[in-house]
Design a protein around this motif. Structure first.
Motif, PDB file in Angstrom:
ATOM      1  N   SER A  69      93.294   0.371  -3.436  1.00 38.59           N
ATOM      2  CA  SER A  69      92.257  -0.052  -4.061  1.00 38.59           C
ATOM      3  C   SER A  69      91.000  -0.006  -2.932  1.00 38.59           C
ATOM      4  O   SER A  69      90.739  -1.235  -2.542  1.00 38.59           O
ATOM      5  N   THR A  76      92.110   7.194   0.363  1.00 47.47           N
ATOM      6  CA  THR A  76      92.783   7.171  -0.850  1.00 47.47           C
ATOM      7  C   THR A  76      93.710   8.331  -1.035  1.00 47.47           C
ATOM      8  O   THR A  76      94.892   8.404  -1.472  1.00 47.47           O
ATOM      9  N   THR A  92      96.398   4.033  -7.930  1.00 52.15           N
ATOM     10  CA  THR A  92      95.146   3.821  -7.449  1.00 52.15           C
ATOM     11  C   THR A  92      94.499   2.710  -8.298  1.00 52.15           C
ATOM     12  O   THR A  92      94.409   3.029  -9.810  1.00 52.15           O
ATOM     13  N   SER A 210      90.291   6.452  -8.110  1.00 54.18           N
ATOM     14  CA  SER A 210      91.086   5.802  -9.338  1.00 54.18           C
ATOM     15  C   SER A 210      90.730   6.362 -10.722  1.00 54.18           C
ATOM     16  O   SER A 210      91.599   6.180 -11.576  1.00 54.18           O
ATOM     17  N   LEU A 215      91.762  12.003  -9.367  1.00 52.73           N
ATOM     18  CA  LEU A 215      93.175  12.102  -8.983  1.00 52.73           C
ATOM     19  C   LEU A 215      93.837  13.336  -9.175  1.00 52.73           C
ATOM     20  O   LEU A 215      94.812  13.941  -8.480  1.00 52.73           O
TER      21      LEU A 215
END
Length: 505
Positions: A69, A76, A92, A210, A215
């Protein structure tokens, strides 16, 4: 094709092939393999050090869950990609989610480790008796540097979960669901057949990781041997620079960013000379956005895909306003009534999908809502109809109003005002009515001296819409409420109207 298998193959065959690039760093495929060993070593050590670790959701089969996060898209991405080759479930969490949402999903799903730079997260979780660990990105990187690397990543069993995703996080507590490796392999098989994440292709995916769209862009690039160029946030000038310098040929973004891309290309079209394809998803791509992009970059192809994070890729549109969808081969689809019966072509109903990429269901700890029916088909309650063999979408169940016995798709009302001079965004809503059940109202965004008069708006509506679709009430607001991804919040707009925080036209 499994992500780890491809990573290992490309790292062996072409170790200098770029895998992930962002503002905080770059990794080749060979780098990614080695980096993943350090990522898992740090994750394993942090989980193992917990005296009273949270129990992960039973649907994971006991696999610990690690959430990322942070604002850095590069870090990430490398953490999520690195964990894919090990016994680990990653998630995420958008750091911009309200604190209550982040705390709720961590507790409900049994996330045991969170990489986060938020000062308020650890105290809030500690106050709830959580036994997990919150670690800053800097401390996580220190752990990676200090520990001995884990053994090399390996291809895992297809039934094993590896991604925890969430359906929302803007207006209610998010619903969690898992993706197994086999489900995502099926998803990649569909996207690689239609959306062109091909080997060696340089894809730019601006936006928080996220977002399921971003993603998935990362995962599909690595699963097919491409280069994933990630961006912490969307900046038109920075995007033009990266497309030019990195020779980007493919961009994956939400439709709201297409306008900014068009504006950047209009200012300096030469910087977009390498761009061949723009892929959008997550919301409908309007005809005006499509036309605007093609006007400045006529050689660029544009695909607007439709899918749901829980289900996977379903189909796409390559022209018009994006509401007529050609469903992909191998995907079953059916429009059903509220009672679950198939309805005739042309009739509005709920869309049900049969797809190999579909998740098994929502995590029981996050919702009691059902994703799959008894026959194995799934719905996220999108509404649509079948017209001339194509799927015509009209939005979610909350986008349908029943007024005077007529079903009215609020999204279709909104499209009637697209391209109207002096009108920016609009939001059609259903307001309670004692006699009719509800009436359609239109909320127009813009300054008081710019928004057209009610008479002008009504005249256009009568010209373009069936009588039952014409709004009966008209409102103006300076700024419509939106999600962090730019989608207009219909329910919140209704609340603003009912609270008297809009101006009646």
């Amino acid at each position: 094709m499994p992500i780890t298998q491809t990573i290992l193959e490309v790292a062996s065959r072409d170790p200098e092939q770029l895998a992930i690039a962002g503002s905080d760093g770059r990794l080749t495929y060979a780098d990614l393999v080695e980096d993943s060993r350090r990522v898992f070593a740090a994750v394993q050590a942090l989980h193992s050090a917990q005296a009273d670790p949270p129990a992960p959701a039973p649907e994971t089969g006991g696999i610990p869950i690690t959430a990322v996060s942070i604002d850095s898209a590069f870090h990430t991405s490398r953490i999520v990609a690195g964990l894919a080759g090990f016994r680990a479930v990653s998630a995420t969490l958008d750091p911009r989610w309200p604190l209550a949402h982040r705390v709720a999903v961590i507790l409900a799903t049994g996330i045991g480790l969170v990489v986060s730079d938020s000062d308020d997260l650890a105290p809030a979780l500690e106050a709830r008796g959580w036994g997990g660990t919150v670690v800053s990105l800097a401390d996580f990187k220190e752990q990676e540097a200090r520990l001995d690397p884990a053994p090399a990543p390996s291809v895992r069993d297809g039934d094993e979960a590896f991604l925890l995703l969430f359906s929302s996080g803007t207006t209610s507590d998010p619903k969690g669901f898992l993706k197994t490796r086999a489900q995502y392999r099926a998803n990649v098989a569909v996207s690689s057949a239609y959306l062109e994440p091909l080997p060696g292709v340089a894809t730019l995916a601006p936006g928080p990781v996220s977002y399921s769209l971003t993603l998935y862009a990362l995962i599909e690039c690595l699963a097919t041997g491409g280069a994933a160029h990630m961006s912490d946030a969307f900046d038109a000038a920075l995007m033009a620079k990266r497309v030019d310098e990195e020779r980007i040929t493919r961009v994956v973004a939400v439709p709201a960013l297409v306008q900014a891309l068009s504006d950047a290309a209009r200012r300096d079209p030469a910087r977009f000379a390498s761009l061949e394809l723009v892929v959008t998803g997550g919301a409908n791509l309007s005809a005006s956005l499509r036309a605007g992009l093609l006007a400045v970059l006529p050689g660029v192809r544009l695909i607007s895909y439709y899918g749901a994070a829980e289900i996977g890729f379903i189909g796409d549109s390559r022209g018009g306003d994006g509401t007529r969808i050609s469903v992909y081969d191998g995907i079953g689809y059916e429009i059903r009534s509220a009672e679950g019966d198939a309805v005739p072509d042309g009739e509005l109903g709920t869309l049900w999908i049969d797809a190999a990429a579909c998740s098994d269901g929502y995590l029981a700890g996050t919702t009691d809502e059902v994703l799959r029916g008894p026959d194995g088909w799934a719905t996220v309650h999108d509404q649509g109809r079948i017209v001339d063999g194509k799927l015509e979408l009209v939005g979610r169940a909350g986008d349908i109003a029943v007024t005077g016995g007529h079903k009215v798709a609020l999204t279709e009302v909104e499209r009637a005002f697209e391209g109207l001079p002096r009108v920016g965004a609009v939001c059609a809503v259903a307001l309670p009515h004692r006699r009719l059940g509800s009436v359609v109202a239109l909320v127009v965004e813009g300054p008081r001296d710019v928004v057209p008069t009610k008479d002008a708006l009504r005249a256009l509506a009568k010209e373009r819409l069936a009588p039952q679709f014409v709004p009966r009430q008209w409102y103006r607001i300076d700024k419509l409420p939106r999600t962090v991804g730019g989608k207009i919040r219909r329910a919140e707009t209704v609340a603003l109207v009912e609270a008297g925080e809009t101006e009646r036209l």
